[in-house]
Design a protein around this motif. Structure first.
Motif, PDB file in Angstrom:
ATOM      1  N   GLY A 165       0.891  -1.143   0.157  1.00 29.20           N
ATOM      2  CA  GLY A 165       0.063   0.006  -0.051  1.00 29.20           C
ATOM      3  C   GLY A 165       1.384   1.379  -0.347  1.00 29.20           C
ATOM      4  O   GLY A 165       2.105   1.009   0.462  1.00 29.20           O
ATOM      5  N   ALA A 166       0.755   2.081  -0.712  1.00 34.93           N
ATOM      6  CA  ALA A 166       0.962   3.557  -1.091  1.00 34.93           C
ATOM      7  C   ALA A 166       0.128   4.697  -0.598  1.00 34.93           C
ATOM      8  O   ALA A 166      -1.182   4.678  -0.883  1.00 34.93           O
ATOM      9  N   SER A 167      -0.097   5.589   0.335  1.00 34.61           N
ATOM     10  CA  SER A 167      -0.571   6.810   0.322  1.00 34.61           C
ATOM     11  C   SER A 167      -0.541   6.975   1.673  1.00 34.61           C
ATOM     12  O   SER A 167      -0.723   6.398   2.576  1.00 34.61           O
ATOM     13  N   GLY A 168      -1.118   8.155   2.328  1.00 28.96           N
ATOM     14  CA  GLY A 168      -1.376   8.979   3.742  1.00 28.96           C
ATOM     15  C   GLY A 168      -2.827   7.732   4.208  1.00 28.96           C
ATOM     16  O   GLY A 168      -2.387   7.897   5.232  1.00 28.96           O
ATOM     17  N   THR A 169      -3.855   7.406   3.067  1.00 27.50           N
ATOM     18  CA  THR A 169      -4.290   6.954   3.955  1.00 27.50           C
ATOM     19  C   THR A 169      -4.318   5.815   4.514  1.00 27.50           C
ATOM     20  O   THR A 169      -5.005   4.952   5.802  1.00 27.50           O
ATOM     21  N   LEU A 170      -3.511   5.086   3.571  1.00 27.43           N
ATOM     22  CA  LEU A 170      -2.864   3.437   3.970  1.00 27.43           C
ATOM     23  C   LEU A 170      -2.441   3.835   5.070  1.00 27.43           C
ATOM     24  O   LEU A 170      -1.285   3.023   5.543  1.00 27.43           O
ATOM     25  N   ARG A 171      -1.161   5.066   5.155  1.00 20.78           N
ATOM     26  CA  ARG A 171      -0.121   4.454   6.710  1.00 20.78           C
ATOM     27  C   ARG A 171      -0.637   5.505   7.434  1.00 20.78           C
ATOM     28  O   ARG A 171      -0.439   4.616   9.043  1.00 20.78           O
ATOM     29  N   ALA A 172      -1.845   6.355   7.249  1.00 19.87           N
ATOM     30  CA  ALA A 172      -2.121   6.721   8.626  1.00 19.87           C
ATOM     31  C   ALA A 172      -3.097   4.829   9.455  1.00 19.87           C
ATOM     32  O   ALA A 172      -2.719   4.884  10.498  1.00 19.87           O
ATOM     33  N   VAL A 173      -3.473   3.722   8.597  1.00 20.09           N
ATOM     34  CA  VAL A 173      -4.802   3.266   9.361  1.00 20.09           C
ATOM     35  C   VAL A 173      -3.613   2.424   9.688  1.00 20.09           C
ATOM     36  O   VAL A 173      -3.503   1.338  10.836  1.00 20.09           O
ATOM     37  N   ARG A 174      -2.049   2.049   8.792  1.00 16.50           N
ATOM     38  CA  ARG A 174      -1.190   1.219   9.549  1.00 16.50           C
ATOM     39  C   ARG A 174      -1.077   1.712  10.911  1.00 16.50           C
ATOM     40  O   ARG A 174      -0.417   0.972  11.699  1.00 16.50           O
ATOM     41  N   LYS A 175      -0.589   2.998  11.137  1.00 18.05           N
ATOM     42  CA  LYS A 175      -0.294   3.698  12.651  1.00 18.05           C
ATOM     43  C   LYS A 175      -1.538   3.391  13.185  1.00 18.05           C
ATOM     44  O   LYS A 175      -0.826   2.718  14.911  1.00 18.05           O
ATOM     45  N   VAL A 176      -2.735   3.496  12.947  1.00 14.73           N
ATOM     46  CA  VAL A 176      -3.551   3.175  14.221  1.00 14.73           C
ATOM     47  C   VAL A 176      -3.033   1.512  14.431  1.00 14.73           C
ATOM     48  O   VAL A 176      -3.967   1.691  15.875  1.00 14.73           O
ATOM     49  N   LEU A 177      -3.754   1.081  13.661  1.00 21.00           N
ATOM     50  CA  LEU A 177      -3.438  -1.025  13.766  1.00 21.00           C
ATOM     51  C   LEU A 177      -1.947  -0.720  14.705  1.00 21.00           C
ATOM     52  O   LEU A 177      -2.626  -1.890  16.170  1.00 21.00           O
ATOM     53  N   LEU A 178      -1.367  -0.419  14.683  1.00 19.00           N
ATOM     54  CA  LEU A 178       0.082  -0.903  15.165  1.00 19.00           C
ATOM     55  C   LEU A 178      -0.230  -0.660  16.734  1.00 19.00           C
ATOM     56  O   LEU A 178       0.549  -0.842  17.278  1.00 19.00           O
ATOM     57  N   ALA A 179      -0.846   1.212  17.066  1.00 21.98           N
ATOM     58  CA  ALA A 179      -0.444   1.587  18.106  1.00 21.98           C
ATOM     59  C   ALA A 179      -1.781   1.247  19.224  1.00 21.98           C
ATOM     60  O   ALA A 179      -0.807   0.700  20.159  1.00 21.98           O
ATOM     61  N   ALA A 180      -2.822   0.662  18.008  1.00 20.63           N
ATOM     62  CA  ALA A 180      -3.554  -0.080  19.314  1.00 20.63           C
ATOM     63  C   ALA A 180      -2.943  -1.611  19.976  1.00 20.63           C
ATOM     64  O   ALA A 180      -4.478  -2.043  20.484  1.00 20.63           O
ATOM     65  N   GLY A 181      -1.528  -2.309  18.962  1.00 23.65           N
ATOM     66  CA  GLY A 181      -1.643  -3.402  18.936  1.00 23.65           C
ATOM     67  C   GLY A 181      -2.232  -4.507  18.934  1.00 23.65           C
ATOM     68  O   GLY A 181      -2.966  -5.427  18.564  1.00 23.65           O
ATOM     69  N   TRP A 182      -3.055  -3.914  17.238  1.00 27.06           N
ATOM     70  CA  TRP A 182      -3.940  -4.985  16.261  1.00 27.06           C
ATOM     71  C   TRP A 182      -3.711  -5.717  15.501  1.00 27.06           C
ATOM     72  O   TRP A 182      -3.672  -5.919  14.561  1.00 27.06           O
ATOM     73  N   SER A 183      -2.330  -4.869  14.931  1.00 23.90           N
ATOM     74  CA  SER A 183      -1.427  -5.521  13.631  1.00 23.90           C
ATOM     75  C   SER A 183       0.272  -5.761  14.326  1.00 23.90           C
ATOM     76  O   SER A 183       0.548  -4.519  14.769  1.00 23.90           O
ATOM     77  N   ARG A 184       1.474  -6.546  13.912  1.00 27.66           N
ATOM     78  CA  ARG A 184       1.971  -6.380  14.845  1.00 27.66           C
ATOM     79  C   ARG A 184       3.474  -5.869  12.935  1.00 27.66           C
ATOM     80  O   ARG A 184       4.314  -5.219  13.139  1.00 27.66           O
ATOM     81  N   GLY A 185       2.347  -6.062  11.580  1.00 29.51           N
ATOM     82  CA  GLY A 185       3.569  -4.876  10.856  1.00 29.51           C
ATOM     83  C   GLY A 185       2.507  -4.574   9.641  1.00 29.51           C
ATOM     84  O   GLY A 185       2.384  -3.081  11.134  1.00 29.51           O
ATOM     85  N   GLY A 186       2.342  -4.115   8.276  1.00 27.87           N
ATOM     86  CA  GLY A 186       1.075  -3.295   7.576  1.00 27.87           C
ATOM     87  C   GLY A 186      -0.266  -3.875   8.415  1.00 27.87           C
ATOM     88  O   GLY A 186      -0.350  -3.470   9.810  1.00 27.87           O
ATOM     89  N   ILE A 187      -1.066  -3.930   7.156  1.00 30.17           N
ATOM     90  CA  ILE A 187      -2.314  -4.005   7.755  1.00 30.17           C
ATOM     91  C   ILE A 187      -3.119  -5.413   7.040  1.00 30.17           C
ATOM     92  O   ILE A 187      -2.717  -6.027   6.226  1.00 30.17           O
ATOM     93  N   THR A 188      -3.678  -5.812   8.194  1.00 23.73           N
ATOM     94  CA  THR A 188      -4.164  -7.324   8.843  1.00 23.73           C
ATOM     95  C   THR A 188      -5.839  -6.839   8.447  1.00 23.73           C
ATOM     96  O   THR A 188      -6.020  -6.227   8.741  1.00 23.73           O
TER      97      THR A 188
END
Length: 502
Positions: free
Chosen positions: A217-240
């Motif tokens: 994924g590329a773009s601000g939207t996908l990066r923003a989703v990844r940031k939320v997932l990582l910070a919340a502990g809902w993902s250990r890498g990218g977007i799952t």
């Protein structure tokens, strides 16, 4: 769009600007030994897509936000020479009916041309940017980029994209339509997901059957989703997929985007976040994605990569022209004869060291592609193909310039078409078209015998072309053609004088 600039000394600093539907981005880099070294980045959340009215015109407020942003970018780029900056507009400027008027002021404050690119060209450049940020490992990649008004999907290997699509859905447009006023509900979210799945429907089978091995994924939207997932502990890498389900549940606990308190979600991203999440959610379902890595590279990095080729004489547009000529079975030998004649005139007419000669060569290679449709009015068919086809590397303005040169190479001279071209081409392209007309006319017989030394001279609206003594007497068909050509030129207020020298 390229200005008429010399290409001999490549600039040591390059810049790329992405006038996106949600935000404007600029990246500045030094060019050393063919490699880019980023030295500056700027970003403004302009939300251009939200400034389209019911008639698809950019509102005055949206234009002012955009111009204010470009003024800041222009201050940073003030000392960069022509040809060192590539600025492109994407979906919103593609859709806006008054985009051409907006571009006049945008180019003035920026100090550099602004191109509008097609969705397919945007996809190609996105892939270049992503590929530049990842290792070349031979993997078959699916790349996704969510903009404010469109979402691009590309499949490729290493630096080569081979399937490109641009869908008319983005985080701004989706949020405005399905989460109006920032209202969030499960019903609204499900409608947005269904709409995204419908957009994906026509490309779903092709993208599922292509056998890609990695989703990126590329773009601000996908990066923003990844940031939320990582910070919340809902993902250990990218977007799952599992992480997206948890994000969906958390998102639907809120009734309004103003209330969103998701970890690492910025306030400026919140208003368009639900629409972006819906697009990602639908994509994971439709394309059966389990995990998506996130790339640092995107459109602006792809623009820089493409710009390197232009300044270092490895222009992707030349390859595209050659491929298009081959597709339509152009007579390459005939085209080369015309190019040789144009080159023989180039130094005297000061075309050799300028972008102008490049455009003449491209137009020459494509001037007969319309013959594949019909020989009658083939110059019009050629122009239509050029302006209507997605030609990799070319912006919409560039394709219009190329189509105009080709359209003008024979029969009546369409002077009105040149006034519609952006500066400086509205005037500079006219003498180029005249030279192309004469070169093609002189090679009408398609004979392999070389032409004699022919001397053209241009001054204002007058073209004087001189032949060796008695040559025209021995070539009556050419003499008759030149007489007809003088009449065509006169109608366009250009005087053609045919003379002889001894």
């Amino acid at each position: 769009m390229d200005s008429l600039v010399k290409k001999n000394n490549p600039p040591d600093t390059l810049a790329a600007i992405d006038l996106g539907s949600n935000s404007f981005h600029m990246i500045v880099a030094n060019l050393r030994d063919g490699e880019l070294h980023v030295i500056d980045r700027l970003k403004d959340m302009v939300r251009l897509a939200s400034g389209l009215d019911s008639k698809n015109n950019l509102t005055e407020d949206a234009q002012q936000r955009a111009i204010a942003s470009l003024e800041k970018f222009g201050q940073r780029l003030r000392d960069l020479p022509p040809g060192s900056v590539r600025a492109v507009g994407t979906n919103t400027l593609r859709c806006a009916k008054n985009s051409w008027q907006f571009l006049i002021e945008a180019e003035r404050v920026l100090g550099h041309p602004v191109d509008i690119i097609s969705g397919i060209e945007e996809a190609r450049l996105i892939y270049l940017g992503v590929a530049r940020s990842l290792a070349s490992d031979g993997q078959h990649r699916l790349v996704m980029d969510i903009g404010g008004g469109s979402t691009e999907f590309i499949i490729g290997t290493d630096t080569s994209p081979h399937r490109k699509e641009s869908l008319h859905m983005g985080c701004v447009s989706m949020s405005q339509k399905y989460f109006p006023g920032g209202k969030i509900s499960e019903k609204r979210f499900n409608k947005a997901v269904l709409a995204a799945e419908q957009e994906l429907g026509p490309i779903k089978r092709a993208f599922l059957s292509d056998g890609w091995e990695q989703a990126v994924g590329a773009s601000g939207t996908l990066r923003a989703v990844r940031k939320v997932l990582l910070a919340a502990g809902w993902s250990r890498g990218g977007i799952t997929r599992d992480g997206l389900e948890k994000l969906k549940s958390a998102l639907l606990e809120y009734n309004h985007t103003d209330q969103l308190e998701l970890p690492e979600l910025s306030p400026e991203r919140a208003p368009v976040f639900p629409g972006g999440v819906a697009i990602i959610y639908a994509t994971f379902k439709a394309l059966d994605i389990e995990k998506m890595a996130i790339s640092d590279g995107a459109l602006r990095e792809g623009l820089l990569t493409d710009l390197i080729g232009r300044v270092l004489h490895s222009d992707s547009r030349s390859n595209s022209v050659n491929q298009l000529a081959k597709r339509y079975h152009v007579d390459e030998t005939h085209s080369q004869r015309i190019i040789t004649t144009l080159n023989s005139w180039a130094e005297e007419l000061n075309f050799k060291t300028e972008t102008a000669m490049q455009w003449l060569e491209w137009a020459t290679k494509l001037h007969e592609i319309g013959v594949a449709i019909s020989h009658n009015q083939y110059h019009k068919h050629s122009a239509y193909i050029i302006e209507s086809t997605d030609i990799a590397g070319f912006s919409q303005q560039e394709q219009r310039l190329l189509a105009t040169l080709v359209r003008a190479h024979r029969r009546k001279f369409p002077i009105a078409l040149f006034s519609e071209l952006p500066k400086p081409w509205n005037k500079s392209a006219i003498p180029l078209a005249v030279m192309l007309r004469l070169a093609t006319l002189l090679h009408r017989s398609r004979h392999s015998n070389p032409l004699p030394i022919i001397k053209p001279e241009v001054s204002k609206n007058t073209l004087r072309i001189s032949f060796p003594s008695n040559w025209l007497q021995d070539n009556r068909l050419t003499q008759a053609d030149l007489k007809q050509e003088a009449a065509y030129m006169e109608a366009a207020e250009i005087q053609l004088i045919v003379a002889e020298y001894s």
